[in-house]
Design a protein around this motif. Structure first.
Motif, mmCIF file in Angstrom:
data_model
loop_
_atom_site.group_PDB
_atom_site.id
_atom_site.type_symbol
_atom_site.label_atom_id
_atom_site.label_comp_id
_atom_site.label_asym_id
_atom_site.label_seq_id
_atom_site.Cartn_x
_atom_site.Cartn_y
_atom_site.Cartn_z
ATOM 1 N N VAL A 101 0.855 -1.180 0.000
ATOM 2 C CA VAL A 101 0.000 0.000 0.000
ATOM 3 C C VAL A 101 0.897 1.238 0.000
ATOM 4 C CG1 VAL A 101 -1.776 1.267 1.248
ATOM 5 C CG2 VAL A 101 -1.816 -1.243 1.235
ATOM 6 N N THR A 152 1.412 5.375 0.068
ATOM 7 C CA THR A 152 0.834 6.659 0.481
ATOM 8 C C THR A 152 1.746 7.796 0.035
ATOM 9 O OG1 THR A 152 1.927 6.525 2.635
ATOM 10 C CG2 THR A 152 -0.317 5.635 2.472
ATOM 11 N N LYS A 211 -1.243 10.184 2.729
ATOM 12 C CA LYS A 211 -2.534 9.919 2.104
ATOM 13 C C LYS A 211 -2.402 8.727 1.154
ATOM 14 C CE LYS A 211 -6.158 12.107 -0.666
ATOM 15 N NZ LYS A 211 -6.587 13.310 -1.397
ATOM 16 N N TYR A 212 -3.491 7.914 1.153
ATOM 17 C CA TYR A 212 -3.464 6.742 0.280
ATOM 18 C C TYR A 212 -3.263 7.172 -1.172
ATOM 19 C CZ TYR A 212 -5.092 2.817 -2.535
ATOM 20 O OH TYR A 212 -5.183 1.821 -3.477
ATOM 21 N N ARG A 254 -1.908 4.460 -3.984
ATOM 22 C CA ARG A 254 -2.172 3.320 -4.865
ATOM 23 C C ARG A 254 -1.637 2.043 -4.216
ATOM 24 N NH1 ARG A 254 2.575 2.497 -8.365
ATOM 25 N NH2 ARG A 254 4.185 4.019 -7.813
ATOM 26 N N ILE A 255 -1.815 0.903 -4.933
ATOM 27 C CA ILE A 255 -1.291 -0.375 -4.442
ATOM 28 C C ILE A 255 -0.291 -0.921 -5.458
ATOM 29 C CG2 ILE A 255 -3.361 -0.946 -3.128
ATOM 30 C CD1 ILE A 255 -4.211 -2.806 -5.382
ATOM 31 N N TYR A 267 3.264 2.158 2.963
ATOM 32 C CA TYR A 267 2.585 2.239 4.263
ATOM 33 C C TYR A 267 2.569 0.872 4.952
ATOM 34 C CZ TYR A 267 -1.191 2.851 7.635
ATOM 35 O OH TYR A 267 -1.937 2.878 8.796
ATOM 36 N N GLU A 315 -8.826 -2.977 -5.080
ATOM 37 C CA GLU A 315 -8.211 -1.844 -4.405
ATOM 38 C C GLU A 315 -9.016 -1.412 -3.174
ATOM 39 O OE1 GLU A 315 -6.462 2.635 -5.483
ATOM 40 O OE2 GLU A 315 -7.653 1.505 -6.941
ATOM 41 N N GLU A 316 -10.342 -1.406 -3.286
ATOM 42 C CA GLU A 316 -11.172 -0.998 -2.162
ATOM 43 C C GLU A 316 -11.020 -1.956 -0.983
ATOM 44 O OE1 GLU A 316 -13.481 1.673 -0.248
ATOM 45 O OE2 GLU A 316 -12.712 1.844 -2.301
ATOM 46 N N LYS A 322 -7.682 -1.309 0.714
ATOM 47 C CA LYS A 322 -7.742 -0.090 1.520
ATOM 48 C C LYS A 322 -8.416 -0.362 2.872
ATOM 49 C CE LYS A 322 -9.102 3.733 -0.320
ATOM 50 N NZ LYS A 322 -9.887 4.708 -1.098
ATOM 51 N N ASN A 323 -9.516 -1.172 2.866
ATOM 52 C CA ASN A 323 -10.170 -1.517 4.128
ATOM 53 C C ASN A 323 -9.232 -2.284 5.048
ATOM 54 O OD1 ASN A 323 -12.631 -0.305 3.513
ATOM 55 N ND2 ASN A 323 -13.451 -2.151 2.541
ATOM 56 N N PHE A 378 -6.460 0.197 6.457
ATOM 57 C CA PHE A 378 -6.770 1.384 7.272
ATOM 58 C C PHE A 378 -7.901 1.199 8.282
ATOM 59 C CE2 PHE A 378 -5.088 3.012 3.191
ATOM 60 C CZ PHE A 378 -3.928 3.597 3.662
#
Length: 313
Positions: free
Chosen positions: A33, A35, A39-40, A42-43, A59, A98-99, A102-103, A106
């Protein structure tokens, strides 16, 4: 060394650092991940990737492999019995979108908080289910408990970016007192079942014996009936033949002008001889007086006349 050479060397070293900082290797089975200033961004997928040095930072690296954790906890049944569980929880990241990543990255502060929330959620779901059941029902509801937990946790874990692969309840035990009483109940039930089976076996044996005895009696009675029928038929044939013989003898004696009562006298003497030879007794009582002889001859002659009349008819 001249100042120009030193500056050139520094510039080359900085360029070399920037170049190496631009390449990132992501291990197989993980997703990085990225940042930018916290801030986020991309992956990065497994393999060699490029990133902006000093601007983009890694991150975290999220493992997408299956993970397992062992659980030991206690629950209380509806009838206030303590139940002790040993379980194995198998879970993984839901997918590589990607979503979802992110979960996973974070939703929780760190790995420790994730595991604590996951374990407590599983334990809470099982405790809530067991609290509605009696202790005699828990042991046979292993599959129902697992299905209940999966049904309750699927939505929650999806919001976290995870999926519950499997939950295995390896051991379910109770307090020693309850375990001993359950063993006694099982033992008494086994004894009861054994007694019932023995009783049924004895009943079957007695029933079969009674049926066999009844069949033997039926066969014996049928044989006796047939024998009696054959004896009756034999006696009837014998009488018929005797009657025919007496009729023929009577006709011949009438032709020769002889008294037919002699036939009856002969049969009477033959009967006495037969009694003497075949009877088991030792004494035969006969009326040897003249009156008794005359009475016997008259009776025999009367029978002869009756038989002759019947034959003529």
């Amino acid at each position: 060394m001249s100042p120009t050479a030193i500056i050139t060397l520094i510039i080359f070293f900085i360029a070399l650092v920037i170049l190496f900082s631009s390449f990132v290797t992501v291990r197989q089975g993980t997703i990085a991940v990225i940042t930018t200033f916290g801030k986020y961004r991309r992956i990065l997928t497994p393999g060699l990737n490029l990133k902006l040095p000093f601007i983009e930072n890694i991150y975290s690296q999220i493992s997408i492999q299956n993970r397992s954790v062992e659980l030991e906890f206690q629950a209380v049944t509806y009838d206030q019995a303590n139940v002790y569980f040993k379980a194995m929880l198998l879970f993984s990241v839901l997918d590589q979108r990607e979503e979802t990543i992110k979960n996973v990255a974070f939703k929780f502060v760190d790995e420790r908080n994730l595991m604590q929330a996951l374990i407590r959620t599983v334990e809470g779901s099982i405790r809530a289910f067991v609290a509605t059941k009696r202790q005699t029902e828990v042991l046979v509801l292993r599959r129902d408990i697992v299905e209940h937990v999966k049904e309750q946790l699927d939505t929650i874990l999806e919001n976290w970016g995870y999926h519950l692969q499997d939950l295995q309840l390896n051991d379910i035990t109770f307090d020693d007192v309850i375990m001993k009483s359950m063993s006694q109940v099982v033992a008494s039930n086994n004894l009861k079942a054994a007694a019932e089976n023995e009783g049924q076996a004895l009943l079957i044996t007695k029933t079969k014996a009674a049926e066999a005895e009844g069949n033997a009696i039926k066969i014996s009675a049928e044989a006796e009936r047939q024998a009696a029928q054959l004896r009756g038929q034999g006696i009837a044939l014998f009488r018929e033949e005797v009657a025919k013989g007496m009729t023929m003898a009577a006709k011949e004696m009438q032709t020769a002008n002889m008294d037919t009562s002699v036939i009856l006298f002969t049969m009477w003497t033959e009967s006495i001889k037969h009694f003497a030879e075949n009877s088991k007794g030792n004494v035969i009582f006969l009326d040897g007086s003249t009156e008794g002889m005359n009475r016997t001859m008259k009776e025999m002659m009367s029978l002869n006349l009756l038989h002759t009349d019947q034959v003529k008819k």
